[in-house]
Design an enzyme around this catalytic site. Sequence first.
Site, PDB file in Angstrom:
ATOM      1  N   ARG A 263       0.700   1.126  -4.528  1.00 52.24           N
ATOM      2  CA  ARG A 263       1.242   0.814  -3.063  1.00 52.24           C
ATOM      3  C   ARG A 263       0.443  -0.568  -2.564  1.00 52.24           C
ATOM      4  NH1 ARG A 263       4.954   4.167  -1.382  1.00 52.24           N
ATOM      5  NH2 ARG A 263       4.642   6.277  -2.363  1.00 52.24           N
ATOM      6  N   ASP A 264       1.243  -1.632  -2.149  1.00 46.77           N
ATOM      7  CA  ASP A 264       0.644  -2.869  -1.755  1.00 46.77           C
ATOM      8  C   ASP A 264      -0.265  -2.644  -0.529  1.00 46.77           C
ATOM      9  OD1 ASP A 264       1.536  -6.151  -1.886  1.00 46.77           O
ATOM     10  OD2 ASP A 264       0.427  -5.668  -0.523  1.00 46.77           O
ATOM     11  N   ILE A 265      -1.306  -3.166  -0.402  1.00 54.55           N
ATOM     12  CA  ILE A 265      -2.217  -2.882   0.698  1.00 54.55           C
ATOM     13  C   ILE A 265      -1.779  -3.436   1.908  1.00 54.55           C
ATOM     14  CG2 ILE A 265      -3.635  -4.939   0.445  1.00 54.55           C
ATOM     15  CD1 ILE A 265      -6.176  -3.450   0.276  1.00 54.55           C
TER      16      ILE A 265
ATOM     17  N   ASN B  82       6.724 -13.390  -7.213  1.00 51.34           N
ATOM     18  CA  ASN B  82       6.329 -14.919  -6.831  1.00 51.34           C
ATOM     19  C   ASN B  82       5.671 -15.369  -7.728  1.00 51.34           C
ATOM     20  OD1 ASN B  82       7.194 -14.207  -3.941  1.00 51.34           O
ATOM     21  ND2 ASN B  82       5.451 -13.261  -3.473  1.00 51.34           N
TER      22      ASN B  82
ATOM     23  N   VAL C   4      -2.050 -13.423  -5.960  1.00 43.22           N
ATOM     24  CA  VAL C   4      -2.530 -12.755  -6.949  1.00 43.22           C
ATOM     25  C   VAL C   4      -2.030 -13.367  -8.482  1.00 43.22           C
ATOM     26  CG1 VAL C   4      -3.343 -10.619  -8.238  1.00 43.22           C
ATOM     27  CG2 VAL C   4      -3.205 -10.875  -5.704  1.00 43.22           C
TER      28      VAL C   4
ATOM     29  N   HIS D 238       3.113  -9.454 -11.476  1.00 44.77           N
ATOM     30  CA  HIS D 238       3.371  -8.221 -10.766  1.00 44.77           C
ATOM     31  C   HIS D 238       4.811  -8.608 -10.163  1.00 44.77           C
ATOM     32  CE1 HIS D 238       1.123 -10.849  -7.854  1.00 44.77           C
ATOM     33  NE2 HIS D 238       2.103 -10.313  -6.978  1.00 44.77           N
ATOM     34  N   MET D 239       5.282  -7.127 -10.061  1.00 45.39           N
ATOM     35  CA  MET D 239       6.945  -7.113  -9.296  1.00 45.39           C
ATOM     36  C   MET D 239       6.457  -6.523  -8.177  1.00 45.39           C
ATOM     37  SD  MET D 239      10.084  -5.618 -11.100  1.00 45.39           S
ATOM     38  CE  MET D 239      10.707  -6.978 -12.253  1.00 45.39           C
ATOM     39  N   HIS D 240       7.025  -7.015  -6.994  1.00 42.66           N
ATOM     40  CA  HIS D 240       6.933  -6.207  -5.677  1.00 42.66           C
ATOM     41  C   HIS D 240       8.252  -5.552  -5.798  1.00 42.66           C
ATOM     42  CE1 HIS D 240       3.999  -8.813  -3.646  1.00 42.66           C
ATOM     43  NE2 HIS D 240       4.280  -9.579  -4.613  1.00 42.66           N
TER      44      HIS D 240
HETATM   45  P1  5GP Z   1       1.736 -12.169  -4.626  1.00 40.39           P
HETATM   46  O1  5GP Z   1       1.794 -12.688  -3.218  1.00 40.39           O
HETATM   47  O2  5GP Z   1       0.718 -12.728  -5.414  1.00 40.39           O
HETATM   48  O3  5GP Z   1       3.298 -12.128  -5.066  1.00 40.39           O
HETATM   49  O4  5GP Z   1       1.453 -10.684  -3.791  1.00 40.39           O
HETATM   50  C1  5GP Z   1       0.134 -10.187  -4.006  1.00 40.39           C
HETATM   51  C2  5GP Z   1       0.273  -8.785  -3.298  1.00 40.39           C
HETATM   52  O5  5GP Z   1      -1.059  -8.050  -3.701  1.00 40.39           O
HETATM   53  C3  5GP Z   1       0.012  -9.112  -1.957  1.00 40.39           C
HETATM   54  O6  5GP Z   1       1.282  -8.350  -1.390  1.00 40.39           O
HETATM   55  C4  5GP Z   1      -1.179  -8.228  -1.386  1.00 40.39           C
HETATM   56  O7  5GP Z   1      -1.134  -7.521  -0.278  1.00 40.39           O
HETATM   57  C5  5GP Z   1      -1.449  -7.482  -2.543  1.00 40.39           C
HETATM   58  N1  5GP Z   1      -2.846  -6.983  -2.900  1.00 40.39           N
HETATM   59  C6  5GP Z   1      -3.928  -8.065  -2.983  1.00 40.39           C
HETATM   60  N2  5GP Z   1      -4.984  -7.324  -3.246  1.00 40.39           N
HETATM   61  C7  5GP Z   1      -4.752  -6.131  -3.219  1.00 40.39           C
HETATM   62  C8  5GP Z   1      -5.336  -4.797  -3.658  1.00 40.39           C
HETATM   63  O8  5GP Z   1      -6.851  -4.896  -3.752  1.00 40.39           O
HETATM   64  N3  5GP Z   1      -4.888  -3.729  -3.307  1.00 40.39           N
HETATM   65  C9  5GP Z   1      -3.504  -3.611  -3.354  1.00 40.39           C
HETATM   66  N4  5GP Z   1      -3.102  -2.270  -3.320  1.00 40.39           N
HETATM   67  N5  5GP Z   1      -2.724  -4.580  -3.058  1.00 40.39           N
HETATM   68  C10 5GP Z   1      -3.260  -5.796  -3.161  1.00 40.39           C
END
Ligand code: 5GP
Length: 134
Positions: A49-51, A107, A116, A120-122
């Site tokens: 799960r996303d943090i 993204n 990050v 990764h896929m949300h």
């Molecule tokens: P991006 O913006 O790169 O598409 O999404 C990166 C996602 O990773 C963000 O939604 C952020 O909340 C999540 N994220 C960043 N660090 C961590 C972490 O240490 N653990 C978890 N579970 N999610 C993270």
Amino acid sequence: MVTYRELSFWNRQTYALIYSMYSCIFCRIIDGQISEQILYQDERVSAFRDIHPVAPTHILIITKKHIASVNDIEEEDESLVGHLFNVARQLAKQEGVDQTGYRLIVNTGPHAGQGVFHLHMHLIGGQRARYPIG
Ligand code: 5GP
Ligand code: ZN
């Protein structure tokens, strides 16, 4: 002792990869250095799960291979990328959002707000999504 200038091209590439993995939060999660409750994993992907969730269901499905972004996907990664969708589909069902619907977001780069740099896929669902997508 070998200086950076003396490294071969191959060694520089390897050094860059190792350095980016060392400093990559998702590689550290895969490695177990940072603990996350893993919802699903196999030899190619991991999901947790996303943090900072933006919806009742907000799961990240990540590749175990360190790929910085969609821009860095190679031909050989084609089935791995397909596998991300397959796992997303299974997790959507498991979360009970497969029928109500969900978004899959990848993204890429600054304009998309990629935070990050590890592929990764949300998987976002559990509520009606906001439109328009900016
Ligand atoms: P991006 O913006 O790169 O598409 O999404 C990166 C996602 O990773 C963000 O939604 C952020 O909340 C999540 N994220 C960043 N660090 C961590 C972490 O240490 N653990 C978890 N579970 N999610 C993270
Ligand atoms: Zn990584």
